[in-house]
Design a protein around this motif. Structure first.
Motif, mmCIF file in Angstrom:
data_model
loop_
_atom_site.group_PDB
_atom_site.id
_atom_site.type_symbol
_atom_site.label_atom_id
_atom_site.label_comp_id
_atom_site.label_asym_id
_atom_site.label_seq_id
_atom_site.Cartn_x
_atom_site.Cartn_y
_atom_site.Cartn_z
ATOM 1 N N ASN A 132 0.970 -1.305 0.081
ATOM 2 C CA ASN A 132 -0.480 -0.121 0.075
ATOM 3 C C ASN A 132 0.565 1.298 0.042
ATOM 4 O O ASN A 132 0.279 2.172 0.054
ATOM 5 C CB ASN A 132 -0.730 -0.206 0.966
ATOM 6 N N ASP A 133 2.410 1.210 0.829
ATOM 7 C CA ASP A 133 2.687 2.453 0.555
ATOM 8 C C ASP A 133 3.184 2.481 -1.259
ATOM 9 O O ASP A 133 4.015 1.638 -1.335
ATOM 10 C CB ASP A 133 3.982 2.648 1.888
ATOM 11 N N ARG A 325 -4.837 2.227 5.607
ATOM 12 C CA ARG A 325 -4.314 1.928 4.490
ATOM 13 C C ARG A 325 -5.557 0.302 3.966
ATOM 14 O O ARG A 325 -5.632 0.170 2.754
ATOM 15 C CB ARG A 325 -3.141 0.237 5.049
ATOM 16 N N LEU A 328 -7.248 2.478 1.450
ATOM 17 C CA LEU A 328 -6.611 2.852 0.344
ATOM 18 C C LEU A 328 -6.358 1.668 -1.156
ATOM 19 O O LEU A 328 -6.751 1.827 -1.599
ATOM 20 C CB LEU A 328 -5.073 3.317 0.638
ATOM 21 N N LYS A 329 -6.219 0.432 -0.116
ATOM 22 C CA LYS A 329 -6.179 -0.717 -1.110
ATOM 23 C C LYS A 329 -7.355 -0.886 -1.448
ATOM 24 O O LYS A 329 -7.291 -1.261 -2.727
ATOM 25 C CB LYS A 329 -6.305 -2.111 -0.163
ATOM 26 N N LYS A 332 -8.112 1.156 -5.306
ATOM 27 C CA LYS A 332 -7.398 0.915 -5.756
ATOM 28 C C LYS A 332 -8.227 -0.403 -6.774
ATOM 29 O O LYS A 332 -8.128 -0.503 -8.053
ATOM 30 C CB LYS A 332 -6.408 0.309 -5.216
#
Length: 332
Positions: A132-133, A325, A328-329, A332
């Motif tokens: 994720n980063d 996280r 964010l995943k 995507k």
């Protein structure tokens, strides 16, 4: 004492050990290390640790014959915590190596000795989730760009930035005498008497409240506007400082309500990061959403935790990072 390689080539590595090590080799290949060359990447690396010589750290990363990183690897299903540090701490203390790495193949925690030379810190200076980063920062540890002085400078900068954030937040919430004196001298050339200092402290506090409140007042409730308190503002900036490790801080938004102050990702109520219950200053509480459980109405179930002061939010850093996280995943 330098670490020395005690690999016994006749001893077979267990399936579990092989699986763990195989998780991390691709990353080090991307960083420019020849994982097939035992002079650069050595599995089952050991040091003399007191009377114990049979324990081995999973991986040692070398450049020109010098150990640069010691890597302890756990299984992919393991949630990393401080209980996994014991072996790495022992090896670090008897090695010239300055970088210790704890990983489960997805999350990488980097340690050094910024507090006491030769003794590994208990807190990582960097945590990277390779799914994720942004991985750009890992160039620091590549074979081509590895530089101990640059890494040390990076660690110092991170340490100072953290302290600076905390001090600024503290000044915003509770202006210190030094800060009051600095501002007072800029607007009044006379002597700063005790009474004048008290007056300026009150005025500066009011102006800081007004400036910050103008940024975060929620005017959607026109008849009864909600004014965000200094404690809520401080909490908001604490959360932003934590999450700036993995995301642009501008994506962290605040929406104040009568009963709580919500902190959201991308100013979207579907992505709550936490809620600040700070209306009663004697009973502060923060609600977290890292469980990702939902109510029957598709809202998110919150876990409310009491805290003694605003800065205690830092103790729940992992909950905040985990929540963002996951969001964010999903995006995507």
């Amino acid at each position: 004492m330098r670490c020395r390689n005690l690999i016994n080539r006749k001893r077979s590595i267990t399936t579990e050990e092989t699986t763990k090590i195989s998780l991390i080799l691709p990353l080090f290949r991307l960083l420019g290390y020849d994982t097939e060359n035992p002079d650069e990447v050595k599995a089952e690396y050991a040091c003399d640790v007191g009377v114990k010589t049979s324990e081995k750290v999973d991986l040692a990363i070398l450049i020109d014959g010098e150990v640069k990183m010691l890597v302890e690897c756990k299984s992919a299903k393991t949630k990393l915590n401080s209980n996994h540090l014991n072996q790495l701490l022992r090896y670090y203390s008897v090695s010239d190596c300055k970088i210790g790495v704890l990983t489960n193949g997805v999350e990488y925690r980097f340690f050094t000795d910024s507090v006491n030379a030769g003794r590994m810190d208990l807190e990582p200076f960097l945590i990277v989730d390779i799914i994720n980063d942004d991985l750009t920062i890992l160039e620091l540890f590549s074979r081509e760009k590895f530089n101990g002085e640059k890494i040390s400078g990076f660690v110092d900068e991170l340490k100072y930035r953290t302290v600076i954030r905390e001090k600024l937040l503290s000044e915003f919430a509770y202006p210190s005498d030094e800060f009051v004196a600095l501002i007072a001298k800029r607007v009044d050339s006379g002597r700063l008497t005790k009474d004048k200092r008290r007056k300026f402290k009150r005025l500066i506090g009011k102006e800081l409240d007004a400036i910050l409140s103008n940024v975060v007042v929620d005017y959607r409730e026109k008849d009864n506007p909600v004014i965000t308190t200094p404690e809520e503002i401080e909490g908001f900036y604490v959360v932003k400082s934590i999450l700036s490790e993995i995301i642009d801080a501008d994506r962290i938004a605040i929406r104040d309500r009568q009963s709580y102050c919500a902190i959201l990702l991308d100013d979207n109520h579907n992505y709550p990061i936490c809620r600040l219950y700070f209306n009663d200053l004697d009973n502060l509480a923060v609600a977290f959403f890292d469980s990702m459980q939902k109510t029957k109405k598709s809202g998110r179930i919150e876990e409310k935790i009491a805290i003694s002061k605003v800065s205690k939010i830092y103790d729940y850093r992992e909950k905040l990072l985990k929540t963002v996280r996951v969001y964010l995943k999903g995006k995507k």
